[in-house]
Write a protein that holds these residues in place. Structure first.
Motif, PDB file in Angstrom:
ATOM      1  N   GLY A  85       0.819  -1.199   0.000  1.00 41.89           N
ATOM      2  CA  GLY A  85       0.000   0.000   0.000  1.00 41.89           C
ATOM      3  C   GLY A  85       0.852   1.247   0.000  1.00 41.89           C
ATOM      4  N   VAL A  86       0.333   2.297  -0.606  1.00 44.45           N
ATOM      5  CA  VAL A  86       1.003   3.599  -0.666  1.00 44.45           C
ATOM      6  C   VAL A  86      -0.007   4.650  -0.232  1.00 44.45           C
ATOM      7  CG1 VAL A  86       2.188   5.273  -2.132  1.00 44.45           C
ATOM      8  CG2 VAL A  86       2.448   2.820  -2.573  1.00 44.45           C
ATOM      9  N   GLY A  87       0.405   5.533   0.674  1.00 47.49           N
ATOM     10  CA  GLY A  87      -0.482   6.565   1.183  1.00 47.49           C
ATOM     11  C   GLY A  87      -0.121   7.950   0.686  1.00 47.49           C
ATOM     12  N   TRP A  88      -0.386   8.956   1.515  1.00 45.24           N
ATOM     13  CA  TRP A  88      -0.220  10.361   1.129  1.00 45.24           C
ATOM     14  C   TRP A  88       1.231  10.706   0.810  1.00 45.24           C
ATOM     15  CZ3 TRP A  88      -2.871  14.396  -0.488  1.00 45.24           C
ATOM     16  CH2 TRP A  88      -2.305  15.671  -0.375  1.00 45.24           C
ATOM     17  N   GLN A  89       2.171  10.208   1.606  1.00 47.76           N
ATOM     18  CA  GLN A  89       3.559  10.646   1.482  1.00 47.76           C
ATOM     19  C   GLN A  89       4.329   9.765   0.511  1.00 47.76           C
ATOM     20  OE1 GLN A  89       5.698  10.770   5.203  1.00 47.76           O
ATOM     21  NE2 GLN A  89       7.305  12.076   4.389  1.00 47.76           N
ATOM     22  N   MET A  90       5.139  10.399  -0.372  1.00 41.06           N
ATOM     23  CA  MET A  90       5.934   9.645  -1.327  1.00 41.06           C
ATOM     24  C   MET A  90       7.433   9.732  -1.073  1.00 41.06           C
ATOM     25  SD  MET A  90       5.814  12.001  -4.805  1.00 41.06           S
ATOM     26  CE  MET A  90       7.135  11.095  -5.606  1.00 41.06           C
ATOM     27  N   SER A  91       7.877  10.705  -0.253  1.00 38.88           N
ATOM     28  CA  SER A  91       9.316  10.811  -0.010  1.00 38.88           C
ATOM     29  C   SER A  91       9.579  11.753   1.154  1.00 38.88           C
ATOM     30  CB  SER A  91      10.055  11.304  -1.257  1.00 38.88           C
ATOM     31  OG  SER A  91       9.721  12.656  -1.534  1.00 38.88           O
ATOM     32  N   ALA A  92      10.807  11.677   1.659  1.00 40.76           N
ATOM     33  CA  ALA A  92      11.335  12.576   2.686  1.00 40.76           C
ATOM     34  C   ALA A  92      12.848  12.518   2.577  1.00 40.76           C
ATOM     35  CB  ALA A  92      10.862  12.160   4.081  1.00 40.76           C
ATOM     36  N   SER A 129      10.009   2.693  -2.777  1.00 40.41           N
ATOM     37  CA  SER A 129       9.539   1.549  -1.987  1.00 40.41           C
ATOM     38  C   SER A 129       9.641   1.789  -0.491  1.00 40.41           C
ATOM     39  CB  SER A 129      10.344   0.298  -2.347  1.00 40.41           C
ATOM     40  OG  SER A 129      11.685   0.421  -1.896  1.00 40.41           O
ATOM     41  N   ARG A 130      10.475   2.745  -0.069  1.00 37.37           N
ATOM     42  CA  ARG A 130      10.613   3.027   1.357  1.00 37.37           C
ATOM     43  C   ARG A 130       9.367   3.683   1.927  1.00 37.37           C
ATOM     44  NH1 ARG A 130      16.447   5.813   0.537  1.00 37.37           N
ATOM     45  NH2 ARG A 130      15.203   6.678  -1.175  1.00 37.37           N
ATOM     46  N   PHE A 131       8.453   4.095   1.041  1.00 35.77           N
ATOM     47  CA  PHE A 131       7.171   4.637   1.467  1.00 35.77           C
ATOM     48  C   PHE A 131       6.021   3.763   0.947  1.00 35.77           C
ATOM     49  CE2 PHE A 131      10.138   7.996   2.065  1.00 35.77           C
ATOM     50  CZ  PHE A 131       9.712   8.632   3.214  1.00 35.77           C
ATOM     51  N   ALA A 132       6.323   2.481   0.785  1.00 35.83           N
ATOM     52  CA  ALA A 132       5.322   1.478   0.431  1.00 35.83           C
ATOM     53  C   ALA A 132       5.324   0.418   1.525  1.00 35.83           C
ATOM     54  CB  ALA A 132       5.652   0.846  -0.920  1.00 35.83           C
ATOM     55  N   PHE A 133       4.155  -0.077   1.868  1.00 34.37           N
ATOM     56  CA  PHE A 133       4.001  -0.892   3.073  1.00 34.37           C
ATOM     57  C   PHE A 133       3.319  -2.212   2.765  1.00 34.37           C
ATOM     58  CE2 PHE A 133       3.822   3.620   3.941  1.00 34.37           C
ATOM     59  CZ  PHE A 133       4.857   3.769   4.859  1.00 34.37           C
ATOM     60  N   PRO A 134       3.939  -3.324   3.174  1.00 36.24           N
ATOM     61  CA  PRO A 134       3.278  -4.623   3.000  1.00 36.24           C
ATOM     62  C   PRO A 134       1.932  -4.641   3.731  1.00 36.24           C
ATOM     63  CG  PRO A 134       5.589  -4.910   3.608  1.00 36.24           C
ATOM     64  CD  PRO A 134       5.275  -3.451   3.795  1.00 36.24           C
ATOM     65  N   ILE A 135       0.922  -5.156   3.082  1.00 34.30           N
ATOM     66  CA  ILE A 135      -0.412  -5.227   3.666  1.00 34.30           C
ATOM     67  C   ILE A 135      -0.599  -6.596   4.305  1.00 34.30           C
ATOM     68  CG2 ILE A 135      -2.890  -5.079   3.234  1.00 34.30           C
ATOM     69  CD1 ILE A 135      -1.391  -2.445   2.840  1.00 34.30           C
ATOM     70  N   ALA A 137      -2.037 -10.083   5.560  1.00 30.94           N
ATOM     71  CA  ALA A 137      -2.925 -10.981   4.815  1.00 30.94           C
ATOM     72  C   ALA A 137      -4.381 -10.875   5.253  1.00 30.94           C
ATOM     73  CB  ALA A 137      -2.442 -12.428   4.960  1.00 30.94           C
ATOM     74  N   GLY A 138      -4.611 -10.511   6.513  1.00 28.58           N
ATOM     75  CA  GLY A 138      -5.973 -10.461   7.022  1.00 28.58           C
ATOM     76  C   GLY A 138      -6.765  -9.226   6.629  1.00 28.58           C
ATOM     77  N   ILE A 139      -6.141  -8.273   5.946  1.00 25.48           N
ATOM     78  CA  ILE A 139      -6.827  -7.041   5.522  1.00 25.48           C
ATOM     79  C   ILE A 139      -7.153  -7.150   4.043  1.00 25.48           C
ATOM     80  CG2 ILE A 139      -6.697  -4.538   5.331  1.00 25.48           C
ATOM     81  CD1 ILE A 139      -4.710  -4.525   7.624  1.00 25.48           C
ATOM     82  N   GLU A 140      -8.443  -7.121   3.702  1.00 20.22           N
ATOM     83  CA  GLU A 140      -8.862  -7.269   2.312  1.00 20.22           C
ATOM     84  C   GLU A 140      -8.431  -6.069   1.475  1.00 20.22           C
ATOM     85  OE1 GLU A 140     -10.844  -7.426   4.940  1.00 20.22           O
ATOM     86  OE2 GLU A 140     -12.207  -9.143   4.863  1.00 20.22           O
ATOM     87  N   THR A 141      -8.170  -6.326   0.202  1.00 17.26           N
ATOM     88  CA  THR A 141      -7.679  -5.288  -0.702  1.00 17.26           C
ATOM     89  C   THR A 141      -8.609  -4.086  -0.761  1.00 17.26           C
ATOM     90  OG1 THR A 141      -6.434  -6.858  -2.062  1.00 17.26           O
ATOM     91  CG2 THR A 141      -7.136  -4.806  -3.127  1.00 17.26           C
ATOM     92  N   GLU A 142      -9.932  -4.333  -0.816  1.00 17.06           N
ATOM     93  CA  GLU A 142     -10.865  -3.217  -1.009  1.00 17.06           C
ATOM     94  C   GLU A 142     -10.985  -2.311   0.207  1.00 17.06           C
ATOM     95  OE1 GLU A 142     -13.452  -6.924  -0.127  1.00 17.06           O
ATOM     96  OE2 GLU A 142     -11.604  -6.425  -1.221  1.00 17.06           O
ATOM     97  N   VAL A 143     -10.564  -2.768   1.390  1.00 11.87           N
ATOM     98  CA  VAL A 143     -10.665  -1.920   2.577  1.00 11.87           C
ATOM     99  C   VAL A 143      -9.308  -1.403   3.035  1.00 11.87           C
ATOM    100  CG1 VAL A 143     -12.723  -3.143   3.354  1.00 11.87           C
ATOM    101  CG2 VAL A 143     -10.500  -3.789   4.281  1.00 11.87           C
ATOM    102  N   ALA A 144      -8.234  -1.890   2.429  1.00  8.27           N
ATOM    103  CA  ALA A 144      -6.899  -1.542   2.924  1.00  8.27           C
ATOM    104  C   ALA A 144      -6.520  -0.089   2.620  1.00  8.27           C
ATOM    105  CB  ALA A 144      -5.861  -2.490   2.326  1.00  8.27           C
ATOM    106  N   GLY A 145      -6.900   0.411   1.451  1.00 10.34           N
ATOM    107  CA  GLY A 145      -6.474   1.746   1.037  1.00 10.34           C
ATOM    108  C   GLY A 145      -6.812   2.849   2.017  1.00 10.34           C
TER     109      GLY A 145
END
Length: 335
Positions: A85-92, A129-135, A137-145
């Motif tokens: 998953g990727v959220g609001w922030q892309m870098s720092a 990728s340092r601002f991408a997070f493994p989701i 397994a118990g969190i469904e794709t449609e609710v993870a975002g």
């Protein structure tokens, strides 16, 4: 390769097809195939140019869930085939005192995904990728975002206000943020009081885990407190009777704001001084906080309530969000 996306070509415009070639992957980058992407009010603010930092064509979407299809040479924590998953922030900068404390979200050089790059209303996304997070397994794709924006916003706001367990926590508002805040606070072992405007939302708050509910219709005065609260989290983007809410706080209590009213706050100093109360505001969390939030959501079954739409119906979904007709988060699903 060519990425096919939906973009606003000017302020306030409807989304139209837009294609572009992504830059070559750098050492820490990854390419993901988009599976789902949430719609946030921040996407609408960016499309409308409300914050003065929009650039067009603007590809919205900062609640992105996807499958890794390629990684740069230095990427170690994710691999091809992983769901991330990727959220609001892309870098720092990853070097300043804030970054080194785990507060990358407070970095002066922080960059937002849809401000400096292209978002997840697309078939693919390239991101550090340092601002991408493994989701988990118990969190469904449609609710993870939505957890990567709304979820981390309320979780961070509660944590930095001092939330642990066994406390009295107040939540103002039962909407896209509030319905997640009630779940985090209650399932971590706190007694939750919700402040809302209607009976149907009061009943819903109880179903989510609230122990007490105060119905405060718009313009009405707050009732006198029945119990003192350690923390009050405001999730609504409107100005309220802050002096009244401060009276609900116990000594050393904290009013934490994650909803952003357009008006300046009117806070009586003596209400703070007499009980050593404090007022704070909180954005999203750093990378460590996001990982913690995802783990908590997985272990305790915390999920946003979502309404899904095919990606090709993005304009219709955006309009429902604008009209406040989505309960409680809208998510686009890739075809």
């Amino acid at each position: 390769m060519q990425i096919n996306a939906l973009a606003a070509y000017q302020s306030g415009a409807a989304l139209k097809p837009y294609s572009f070639e992504p830059p070559a992957l750098q050492n820490y980058d990854c390419l993901i195939k988009v599976l789902a992407c949430g719609i946030c009010h921040s996407d609408i603010h960016m499309i409308d140019g409300d914050w003065g930092n929009s650039r067009y064509p603007l590809v919205p979407g900062h609640e992105v869930i996807g499958e890794v299809v390629e990684v740069g040479s230095e990427v170690r924590h994710i691999k091809v085939g992983d769901r991330i998953g990727v959220g609001w922030q892309m870098s720092a900068c990853l070097q300043c005192s804030d970054c080194l404390k785990g507060n990358e979200n407070l970095c002066n050089q922080s960059q937002a995904l849809i401000v400096k790059g292209y978002g997840g209303f697309a078939d693919y996304l390239t991101v550090d990728s340092r601002f991408a997070f493994p989701i988990p397994a118990g969190i469904e794709t449609e609710v993870a975002g939505p957890l990567l924006c709304g979820g981390i916003t309320v979780y961070s706001g509660l944590r930095y206000a001092g939330m642990t367990s066994g406390q009295e926590i107040g939540i103002i508002g039962i909407g896209g943020l509030g319905h997640l805040a009630v779940q985090f606070a209650s399932r971590l072992g706190n007694s939750v009081t919700v402040f809302t405007t209607s009976q149907d939302k009061a009943e819903f708050a109880t179903q989510l885990g609230a122990r007490h509910v105060e119905i405060v219709p718009p313009g009405a005065s707050l009732p006198k407190p029945k119990q003192k609260l350690n923390i009050i989290l405001s999730t609504v983007p409107v100005s309220l009777d802050w002096a009244g809410y401060l009276q609900y706080l116990d000594s050393d209590g904290t009013l934490s704001l994650v909803g952003v009213p357009s008006e300046a706050l009117n806070i009586p100093l003596f209400a703070l001084l007499s009980k050593r109360r404090r007022v704070m505001a909180s954005p999203i969390g750093g990378r460590g906080m996001i990982m913690e939030m995802l783990s908590i959501a997985d272990r305790f079954g915390i999920k946003p309530i979502v309404e899904t739409f095919p990606m090709q119906q993005a304009n219709e979904a955006m309009q429902k969000v604008r009209d406040n007709k989505v309960r409680y988060r809208a998510v686009l699903i890739a075809s």
